[in-house]
Write a protein that holds these residues in place. Sequence first.
Motif, PDB file in Angstrom:
ATOM      1  N   LEU A   1      55.591  41.188 -42.343  1.00 27.29           N
ATOM      2  CA  LEU A   1      55.615  41.610 -40.935  1.00 27.29           C
ATOM      3  C   LEU A   1      55.165  40.489 -39.999  1.00 27.29           C
ATOM      4  N   LYS A   2      54.299  39.595 -40.474  1.00 26.32           N
ATOM      5  CA  LYS A   2      53.811  38.493 -39.626  1.00 26.32           C
ATOM      6  C   LYS A   2      54.691  37.249 -39.701  1.00 26.32           C
ATOM      7  N   HIS A   3      55.662  37.260 -40.629  1.00 31.94           N
ATOM      8  CA  HIS A   3      56.585  36.131 -40.786  1.00 31.94           C
ATOM      9  C   HIS A   3      57.854  36.462 -39.997  1.00 31.94           C
ATOM     10  N   ALA A   4      58.102  35.719 -38.924  1.00 36.86           N
ATOM     11  CA  ALA A   4      59.192  36.063 -37.988  1.00 36.86           C
ATOM     12  C   ALA A   4      60.534  36.227 -38.703  1.00 36.86           C
TER      13      ALA A   4
ATOM     14  N   GLU B   1      66.794  24.805 -42.187  1.00 32.75           N
ATOM     15  CA  GLU B   1      67.573  25.644 -41.265  1.00 32.75           C
ATOM     16  C   GLU B   1      68.844  26.153 -41.940  1.00 32.75           C
ATOM     17  N   GLY B   2      69.471  25.275 -42.738  1.00 38.59           N
ATOM     18  CA  GLY B   2      70.671  25.676 -43.478  1.00 38.59           C
ATOM     19  C   GLY B   2      70.377  26.791 -44.468  1.00 38.59           C
ATOM     20  N   ILE B   3      69.263  26.661 -45.209  1.00 38.99           N
ATOM     21  CA  ILE B   3      68.862  27.701 -46.179  1.00 38.99           C
ATOM     22  C   ILE B   3      68.619  29.028 -45.462  1.00 38.99           C
ATOM     23  N   LYS B   4      67.936  28.973 -44.308  1.00 38.96           N
ATOM     24  CA  LYS B   4      67.669  30.199 -43.534  1.00 38.96           C
ATOM     25  C   LYS B   4      68.985  30.853 -43.101  1.00 38.96           C
ATOM     26  N   ASN B   5      69.937  30.033 -42.658  1.00 40.72           N
ATOM     27  CA  ASN B   5      71.256  30.558 -42.266  1.00 40.72           C
ATOM     28  C   ASN B   5      71.920  31.291 -43.423  1.00 40.72           C
ATOM     29  N   VAL B   6      71.908  30.649 -44.599  1.00 40.19           N
ATOM     30  CA  VAL B   6      72.552  31.240 -45.782  1.00 40.19           C
ATOM     31  C   VAL B   6      71.904  32.570 -46.130  1.00 40.19           C
ATOM     32  N   VAL B   7      70.568  32.591 -46.171  1.00 41.26           N
ATOM     33  CA  VAL B   7      69.830  33.828 -46.511  1.00 41.26           C
ATOM     34  C   VAL B   7      70.142  34.924 -45.491  1.00 41.26           C
ATOM     35  N   ASP B   8      70.128  34.557 -44.213  1.00 39.38           N
ATOM     36  CA  ASP B   8      70.381  35.511 -43.131  1.00 39.38           C
ATOM     37  C   ASP B   8      71.787  36.102 -43.241  1.00 39.38           C
ATOM     38  N   MET B   9      72.766  35.232 -43.491  1.00 39.97           N
ATOM     39  CA  MET B   9      74.165  35.681 -43.555  1.00 39.97           C
ATOM     40  C   MET B   9      74.435  36.502 -44.813  1.00 39.97           C
ATOM     41  N   VAL B  10      74.072  35.937 -45.969  1.00 42.54           N
ATOM     42  CA  VAL B  10      74.398  36.577 -47.251  1.00 42.54           C
ATOM     43  C   VAL B  10      73.644  37.894 -47.414  1.00 42.54           C
ATOM     44  N   LEU B  11      72.327  37.874 -47.200  1.00 43.31           N
ATOM     45  CA  LEU B  11      71.519  39.078 -47.423  1.00 43.31           C
ATOM     46  C   LEU B  11      71.618  40.071 -46.269  1.00 43.31           C
ATOM     47  N   GLY B  12      71.824  39.575 -45.062  1.00 41.74           N
ATOM     48  CA  GLY B  12      71.854  40.458 -43.896  1.00 41.74           C
ATOM     49  C   GLY B  12      73.206  41.088 -43.615  1.00 41.74           C
ATOM     50  N   ILE B  13      74.299  40.345 -43.869  1.00 40.78           N
ATOM     51  CA  ILE B  13      75.617  40.809 -43.423  1.00 40.78           C
ATOM     52  C   ILE B  13      76.435  41.469 -44.533  1.00 40.78           C
ATOM     53  N   ILE B  14      76.343  40.964 -45.775  1.00 42.90           N
ATOM     54  CA  ILE B  14      77.171  41.511 -46.862  1.00 42.90           C
ATOM     55  C   ILE B  14      76.936  43.018 -47.080  1.00 42.90           C
ATOM     56  N   PRO B  15      75.673  43.535 -47.082  1.00 40.65           N
ATOM     57  CA  PRO B  15      75.493  44.992 -47.217  1.00 40.65           C
ATOM     58  C   PRO B  15      76.148  45.783 -46.083  1.00 40.65           C
ATOM     59  N   VAL B  16      76.112  45.224 -44.864  1.00 41.31           N
ATOM     60  CA  VAL B  16      76.713  45.897 -43.699  1.00 41.31           C
ATOM     61  C   VAL B  16      78.227  45.978 -43.861  1.00 41.31           C
ATOM     62  N   VAL B  17      78.843  44.875 -44.301  1.00 44.38           N
ATOM     63  CA  VAL B  17      80.299  44.843 -44.483  1.00 44.38           C
ATOM     64  C   VAL B  17      80.716  45.847 -45.565  1.00 44.38           C
TER      65      VAL B  17
ATOM     66  N   SER C   1      62.446  39.915 -39.385  1.00 44.69           N
ATOM     67  CA  SER C   1      63.763  40.243 -38.802  1.00 44.69           C
ATOM     68  C   SER C   1      64.783  40.574 -39.891  1.00 44.69           C
ATOM     69  N   LEU C   2      64.612  39.998 -41.087  1.00 44.40           N
ATOM     70  CA  LEU C   2      65.552  40.226 -42.186  1.00 44.40           C
ATOM     71  C   LEU C   2      65.305  41.556 -42.898  1.00 44.40           C
ATOM     72  N   LEU C   3      64.039  41.917 -43.104  1.00 45.47           N
ATOM     73  CA  LEU C   3      63.713  43.072 -43.945  1.00 45.47           C
ATOM     74  C   LEU C   3      63.184  44.287 -43.191  1.00 45.47           C
ATOM     75  N   ASN C   4      62.580  44.073 -42.022  1.00 50.44           N
ATOM     76  CA  ASN C   4      62.023  45.190 -41.262  1.00 50.44           C
ATOM     77  C   ASN C   4      63.014  45.614 -40.177  1.00 50.44           C
ATOM     78  N   VAL C   5      64.124  46.222 -40.596  1.00 45.55           N
ATOM     79  CA  VAL C   5      65.222  46.532 -39.674  1.00 45.55           C
ATOM     80  C   VAL C   5      65.037  47.918 -39.052  1.00 45.55           C
ATOM     81  N   SER C   6      65.870  48.229 -38.059  1.00 42.52           N
ATOM     82  CA  SER C   6      65.797  49.533 -37.390  1.00 42.52           C
ATOM     83  C   SER C   6      66.262  50.634 -38.347  1.00 42.52           C
ATOM     84  N   PRO C   7      65.934  51.904 -38.047  1.00 45.83           N
ATOM     85  CA  PRO C   7      66.344  53.018 -38.931  1.00 45.83           C
ATOM     86  C   PRO C   7      67.862  53.052 -39.187  1.00 45.83           C
TER      87      PRO C   7
END
Length: 425
Positions: A56-59, A287-303, A63-69
Motif C-alpha cells: 500500500l505504501k509502494h506507489a 522503467e522498461g521493466i515497470k512498463n512490462v509488469v504494468d502491461m502484462v499483469l494489469g491488462i491481460i486479465p482485463v482483455v 496502483s497495480l494490486l490495490n484496484v477499485s472494486p
Amino acid sequence: MLPIHYDEAITIPIAIISKQLQSILADSMGYILTGIVVGMALATTLVKLIKPDAILKHAFLNSLLNVSPLWFVVRIIGAIFIVLTFNQIGFEAIYSGNTGGLVFNDLLPVLFSVFIFAGMLLPLLLNFGLLELFGTILTKIMRPIFNLPGRSAIDCMASWLGDGSVGILMTSKQYEARFYTQREAAVIGTTFSAVSITFSLVVISQVKLEHLFIPFYLTVCLAGIVAAIVVPKLPPLRWKKDTYIDDTPRHADDEVIPQGYNVFSWGLHNALNKAEQAGGIKQVFIEGIKNVVDMVLGIIPVVMAIGTTALMIAEYTPIFEYLGMPFIPLLELLQVPDATKASSTIVVGFADMFIPAILASTIDSEMTRFIIAAMSVTQLIYMSEVGALLIGSKIPVNFVELFVIFILRTLTTLPVIAGIAHLIF
C-alpha cells in the motif's frame, strides 16, 4: 518503429521479434497466460483482505494490486474464464473457439509478446527526444486540423506500422506523464490507434479481395481522416476536459515557438533537453521493466474478461443483429447490395474487428464485402482488444462512451466508404 521489408511484407522490428517470442514459447504460452491471470486475481484478493503496508505504501505496487472494486471483479471473472478455457471445462459458450478460445489462443499470445518488447523499448521512444522533435514539427499540421499536439502523429505511426495496442500504450504513458490532456488522450486513444497494415491485409484476405488491397487501404485512410476530424467535435469526446491527469489546465503557450527559433531548431532544442534528463541505462531498464509488469499483469486479465464477454454476446445472443437493423435504411439509401445481410455485420464489429469479415465472406456481392471489410477496420473500437485496452488503461473513457464513439465512427465513415466502393465497382 522503422518500417522494414520482411517476409514479403512491410512491418516493424518489434512485430518480428514478438512473433519470434510467440513461436519459442508456443508450447508453454497457455500455462504462462493462465498463471498470469490467475496469479493477479489471487494477489489482488490477498491485498484486499490483508492490506499489507509494504504494498500500500509502494506507489507502483499499490496502483497495480490495490484496484477499485470494479476492476477486482473483472480480474476474478478473467481468472474464471481463463481456467475454464485452458482446461476446456464448464460451459462451452465460455471456452469455444469463437469466444474464450479466440481470446486465449489468438489474441493473448500476441498481446503478451508485444507487451514484453514494447514495454522494454518504450522508454527509448519516449525519453530521448523523438516525440519532442517530431511533435514540434508536426504541430503545424495536427493542431489546426485535429486540435491535437504534434506528438500524437507518432502514436498513430506506431499503430499504423506495428500494432494498435502499441499506440494505446504510448498514449496512456504520455497522458500519465502530463503530455496529453484528458480530451487529447481520449481523442488519440479512440481515433489514432489505427489498425496495422498487416492486420488490414488479413481482413481483406478474409473477404477474398486481396487484389484490391491498395484501393482498400487508401479508402480506409481517407475514411479514418474524415472520422478523426468529425467525431472528436461531437459528444462524448467534445465534453472531455482539456486538463491534465491531475486536473491542472493546459498552458496556452505550450506550443509557441520562441523568438530566435524556427520550427526545426525549437524541436531540436526540446529534444536535446529531454534526452539530457533521460538518465542512465539502469534508469531506462527499470522503467522498461515497470512498463512490462504494468502491461502484462494489469491488462491481460482485463482483455480475457471483457473480450470473452463481448464475444459471447456476439456469438450467442441476437443483440448485435437487432442493433444493426436501424442501419438497413442507410445501407439501402447508399445503394449497398445485400443491405439486410450487411446490417447484421456492422455493430458486431464492436465485439471483435475480425467477426464482420468472417460473416461477410459468405456474401455474394464483392462491393458489399469490400464495404464491410473497410468498415470493420475504420470502426477501430472493438472490445476483444482495443476497447479492453482503453478501459484497462488510464485514458479517461468508459464502456458506454466507447460504444457511442463506435456508432459515431460507423455513421461518419460508412458514406465515405460506400461512395468510394461505387467508384471502384
